[in-house]
Design a protein around this motif. Structure first.
Motif, mmCIF file in Angstrom:
data_model
loop_
_atom_site.group_PDB
_atom_site.id
_atom_site.type_symbol
_atom_site.label_atom_id
_atom_site.label_comp_id
_atom_site.label_asym_id
_atom_site.label_seq_id
_atom_site.Cartn_x
_atom_site.Cartn_y
_atom_site.Cartn_z
ATOM 1 N N VAL A 1 -20.991 135.721 69.069
ATOM 2 C CA VAL A 1 -21.693 134.573 68.505
ATOM 3 C C VAL A 1 -20.698 133.427 68.387
ATOM 4 C CG1 VAL A 1 -23.431 135.905 67.234
ATOM 5 C CG2 VAL A 1 -21.271 135.295 66.132
ATOM 6 N N ALA A 2 -21.215 132.207 68.339
ATOM 7 C CA ALA A 2 -20.370 131.017 68.230
ATOM 8 C C ALA A 2 -20.660 130.306 66.920
ATOM 9 C CB ALA A 2 -20.629 130.080 69.401
ATOM 10 N N VAL A 3 -19.593 129.897 66.219
ATOM 11 C CA VAL A 3 -19.699 129.125 64.985
ATOM 12 C C VAL A 3 -18.680 127.991 65.086
ATOM 13 C CG1 VAL A 3 -19.461 129.130 62.483
ATOM 14 C CG2 VAL A 3 -20.416 131.131 63.634
ATOM 15 N N ASP A 4 -19.201 126.756 65.264
ATOM 16 C CA ASP A 4 -18.333 125.592 65.449
ATOM 17 C C ASP A 4 -17.399 125.847 66.634
ATOM 18 O OD1 ASP A 4 -19.582 124.427 63.238
ATOM 19 O OD2 ASP A 4 -18.175 125.353 61.845
ATOM 20 N N ASN A 5 -16.090 125.737 66.420
ATOM 21 C CA ASN A 5 -15.128 125.988 67.494
ATOM 22 C C ASN A 5 -14.598 127.411 67.481
ATOM 23 O OD1 ASN A 5 -15.065 123.566 68.927
ATOM 24 N ND2 ASN A 5 -13.719 122.618 67.411
ATOM 25 N N LEU A 6 -15.305 128.286 66.784
ATOM 26 C CA LEU A 6 -14.897 129.677 66.695
ATOM 27 C C LEU A 6 -15.867 130.562 67.474
ATOM 28 C CD1 LEU A 6 -14.045 129.948 62.885
ATOM 29 C CD2 LEU A 6 -12.450 129.506 64.770
ATOM 30 N N VAL A 7 -15.338 131.598 68.056
ATOM 31 C CA VAL A 7 -16.153 132.650 68.666
ATOM 32 C C VAL A 7 -15.847 133.940 67.937
ATOM 33 C CG1 VAL A 7 -16.361 134.117 70.703
ATOM 34 C CG2 VAL A 7 -16.513 131.662 70.932
ATOM 35 N N ILE A 8 -16.885 134.656 67.567
ATOM 36 C CA ILE A 8 -16.722 135.945 66.904
ATOM 37 C C ILE A 8 -17.243 137.013 67.848
ATOM 38 C CG2 ILE A 8 -17.327 137.345 64.905
ATOM 39 C CD1 ILE A 8 -17.592 133.584 64.708
ATOM 40 N N SER A 9 -16.442 138.029 68.080
ATOM 41 C CA SER A 9 -16.803 139.096 69.013
ATOM 42 C C SER A 9 -16.752 140.443 68.312
ATOM 43 C CB SER A 9 -15.851 139.097 70.218
ATOM 44 O OG SER A 9 -14.507 139.277 69.796
ATOM 45 N N GLY A 10 -17.682 141.305 68.670
ATOM 46 C CA GLY A 10 -17.706 142.675 68.164
ATOM 47 C C GLY A 10 -17.520 143.645 69.310
ATOM 48 N N SER A 11 -16.837 144.734 69.061
ATOM 49 C CA SER A 11 -16.487 145.650 70.136
ATOM 50 C C SER A 11 -16.737 147.095 69.746
ATOM 51 C CB SER A 11 -15.012 145.472 70.513
ATOM 52 O OG SER A 11 -14.570 146.483 71.385
ATOM 53 N N ARG A 12 -16.799 147.919 70.747
ATOM 54 C CA ARG A 12 -16.906 149.352 70.529
ATOM 55 C C ARG A 12 -15.622 149.924 69.944
ATOM 56 N NH1 ARG A 12 -18.673 152.827 75.658
ATOM 57 N NH2 ARG A 12 -16.466 152.513 76.124
ATOM 58 N N ASP A 13 -14.550 149.112 69.917
ATOM 59 C CA ASP A 13 -13.296 149.578 69.307
ATOM 60 C C ASP A 13 -13.324 149.484 67.783
ATOM 61 O OD1 ASP A 13 -12.951 146.895 68.683
ATOM 62 O OD2 ASP A 13 -11.339 146.558 70.130
ATOM 63 N N THR A 14 -14.490 149.156 67.195
ATOM 64 C CA THR A 14 -14.800 149.102 65.752
ATOM 65 C C THR A 14 -14.339 147.804 65.087
ATOM 66 O OG1 THR A 14 -12.796 150.118 64.801
ATOM 67 C CG2 THR A 14 -14.494 151.623 65.639
ATOM 68 N N THR A 15 -13.786 146.858 65.831
ATOM 69 C CA THR A 15 -13.282 145.631 65.215
ATOM 70 C C THR A 15 -14.192 144.446 65.485
ATOM 71 O OG1 THR A 15 -11.940 144.973 67.120
ATOM 72 C CG2 THR A 15 -10.911 146.433 65.499
ATOM 73 N N VAL A 16 -14.084 143.470 64.576
ATOM 74 C CA VAL A 16 -14.680 142.142 64.759
ATOM 75 C C VAL A 16 -13.516 141.161 64.818
ATOM 76 C CG1 VAL A 16 -16.159 140.368 63.754
ATOM 77 C CG2 VAL A 16 -16.777 142.783 63.513
ATOM 78 N N LYS A 17 -13.471 140.341 65.852
ATOM 79 C CA LYS A 17 -12.372 139.397 66.014
ATOM 80 C C LYS A 17 -12.891 137.968 65.996
ATOM 81 C CE LYS A 17 -9.203 142.468 68.505
ATOM 82 N NZ LYS A 17 -8.115 142.440 67.498
ATOM 83 N N VAL A 18 -12.091 137.086 65.407
ATOM 84 C CA VAL A 18 -12.411 135.661 65.323
ATOM 85 C C VAL A 18 -11.423 134.919 66.215
ATOM 86 C CG1 VAL A 18 -12.689 133.684 63.805
ATOM 87 C CG2 VAL A 18 -13.212 135.986 62.957
ATOM 88 N N TRP A 19 -11.952 134.100 67.121
ATOM 89 C CA TRP A 19 -11.134 133.404 68.106
ATOM 90 C C TRP A 19 -11.281 131.889 67.938
ATOM 91 C CZ3 TRP A 19 -8.617 136.948 71.310
ATOM 92 C CH2 TRP A 19 -9.169 138.234 71.342
#
Length: 555
Positions: free
Chosen positions: A188-206
């Motif tokens: 998903v995208a929020v402003d200039n950030l992208v948030i990604s979810g993975s099968r590796d159990t983590t959520v990352k903010v870019w």
């Protein structure tokens, strides 16, 4: 055609096997995956035969024939040879040419054309009463109204021609966001950030402008399957309760560990965890009243949670199998399931039973149930765009149950995993089973007229997609799958060279739409009895394909 269908099924099963359990493959499964190149080569050979002058044109794109030939030649020494099948291959009915509106087929003459009126423009004419909820039988005829060509039509054609020409010159720069150790399932995208979810159990903010990882949100104990971003006004309410700043943004993540977590993006703190008692496979936020979190489970349950109290307001056994997608549009919620059903719910803004079922269309209506795959949804007014793992997109009028098809790949070997809308565009991802090429196809809205296709060398299969417009009006996209990639549009007037190839496939231009009554070879491409030794399924990876992935069988 039977061998083509059989090869397609095996390749789909192998692709889904890699997606679902890539970290725990048995020796037998590794052997099956090792055979992918051999099966692809054989499929390419057959598709080249089908694209010959003796067969109906349009099965394989002209631009891909040389690529398939090179693929066959490159692997001919390493792989066992195959002699062409002697079975006579039946002709595929030609797809009628001409432009079309999203709910039917359109034919132009010199003085007049047939156009399909749409409910969302107030000009819809129904041919019969509304279909009963969950009705199966014959579908209602699409209503066509004959109108004279008007200056407005000519203006729309001119605008479309200009838009098409601009996309033919489009340039994109691609950047990889590296950090996940397994498949990216949602973005998903929020402003200039992208948030990604993975099968590796983590959520990352870019942070997208710098392509850097800003935060790593760890806490889930199972693969992350879905994400959602509440609107700013609802974030301010929660921020006030948590003594955070007024500009704080929150993100929701659902996981196979049966939890929904709410994260504050500025700090990376998990401010709330909701235990749902079921593996969470889909979620969305309903911005009505005090706000509601809607979750879907691997068992078909849909649940509503109060944003104000975080309490469970409602639990519904909505579908027979896993919920694959949840999308909100104002007070409406759309849910889909792996058995092919689609439900439409109305948000009542009450603390008790906030969802009321408006319509349910089963697989007999949607046409998506025979494959048991991963349906993803994108609503627009009365229309619901559905990607269901085949070469076409479905367009469902959720009020009447009328279904049309939008061609998203010129070959029957195409797989569509996601569909998205942004800035007047409908974007469908497509993965070619025969050559492993990933493509993004662009269509103009609301007419759904084909514009162009974008691809880059060695692009992996696209399983999730997010998009937004930059301050200058350019497009910025993020695609996820085995890799997480940012697509940044470059000025067309600049000298910088793009990383993306823009092309147009004439077969998509000539077959934008066909009515549901017409035949489609791909619909029965998996209907055959496979030998036991050729069965590419397992207990953890059944033929339901991505259904098992959505059920979070992540060992």
């Amino acid at each position: 055609m039977g061998e083509v269908r059989k090869l397609q099924k095996k390749l789909r099963q192998i692709e889904n096997l890699e997606i679902k359990i890539s970290q725990s493959l048995t020796p037998e499964e590794r052997v099956k995956i090792f055979r992918k190149a051999e099966l692809r080569t054989r499929l390419a050979e057959l598709l080249l035969q089908l694209s010959g002058p003796q067969q109906t044109p349009g099965i394989v794109g002209e631009g891909k024939q040389e690529k398939m030939k090179r693929q066959v030649e490159a692997t001919s020494e390493a792989l066992p040879s195959h002699s062409p099948s002697a079975t006579k291959i039946p002709k595929i009915p030609k797809i009628p040419k001409g432009e079309a509106e999203p709910t039917g087929r359109q034919k132009k003459t010199d003085s007049q054309k047939e156009t399909v009126t749409r409910g969302e423009t107030g000009r819809q004419e129904e041919t019969g009463g509304q279909r009963e909820t969950g009705a199966g039988g014959e579908q209602s005829e699409t209503c066509l109204a004959v109108t004279d060509t008007s200056p407005k039509d000519n203006q729309e054609d001119a605008e479309f021609t200009a838009l098409k020409a601009s996309w033919e010159k489009a340039k994109f720069r691609l950047r990889s966001l590296e950090g996940h150790s397994d498949i990216i399932t949602c973005v998903v995208a929020v402003d200039n950030l992208v948030i990604s979810g993975s099968r590796d159990t983590t959520v990352k903010v870019w942070h997208v402008p710098t392509a850097t990882e800003q935060r790593n949100l760890g806490g889930h104990t199972g693969g992350v399957t879905c994400l959602s971003a509440p609107p700013p006004e609802y974030c301010r309410r929660l921020a006030w309760d948590r003594s955070l700043g007024d500009k704080e943004r929150f993100i929701l993540s659902g996981s196979a560990d049966c939890c929904v977590r709410i994260w504050a993006l500025s700090t990376g703190q998990c401010v709330k965890s909701i235990y749902t008692f079921n593996a969470v496979t889909a979620l969305c936020f309903v911005p009505e009243g005090d706000g509601y979190i809607i979750t879907g489970s691997d068992g078909g349950k849909v649940q509503a949670w109060s944003w104000q109290t975080m309490d469970n307001c409602q639990s519904i056994n909505a579908h027979e199998e896993a919920v694959t997608s949840l999308q909100s549009q104002g007070p409406l919620v759309f849910s889909s399931s792996s058995e092919g059903g689609v439900s439409v719910w109305e948000g009542l803004c009450t603390n008790r039973d906030p969802l009321r079922l408006l319509h349910h269309w089963d697989a007999k209506v949607t046409g998506c149930g025979s494959q048991g795959g991963r349906l993803t949804l994108s609503p627009r007014g009365d229309r619901l765009f559905v990607a269901y793992g085949r070469a076409n997109l479905r367009i469902l009028n959720w009020r009447t149950g009328t279904v049309c098809r939008l061609t998203n790949h010129s070959s029957i070997a195409g797989v569509t995993d996601c569909v998205h809308q942004t800035g007047g565009l409908l974007i469908g991802s497509c993965y070619d089973l025969a050559n492993g090429e990933s493509t993004l196809n662009l269509f103009s809205l609301p007419q759904c007229r084909y514009l162009a296709s974008l691809t880059c060398a060695d692009a992996p299969r696209i399983l999730c997609f997010a998009a937004w417009l930059t301050g200058s009006g350019g497009h910025r996209w993020v695609t996820g799958g085995r890799d997480l990639t940012v697509w940044e549009q470059l000025p067309s007037s600049g000298k910088q060279r793009g990383d993306v190839t823009t092309k147009r496939d004439s077969r998509l231009d000539a077959s934008l739409m066909e009515s549901e009554g017409d035949s489609e070879d791909e619909e029965h491409s998996d209907d055959y009895d496979d030998d036991k030794e050729e069965d590419y399924t397992s207990q953890d990876a059944s033929e339901s394909g991505s259904t098992s992935w959505l059920r979070c069988v992540l060992q």
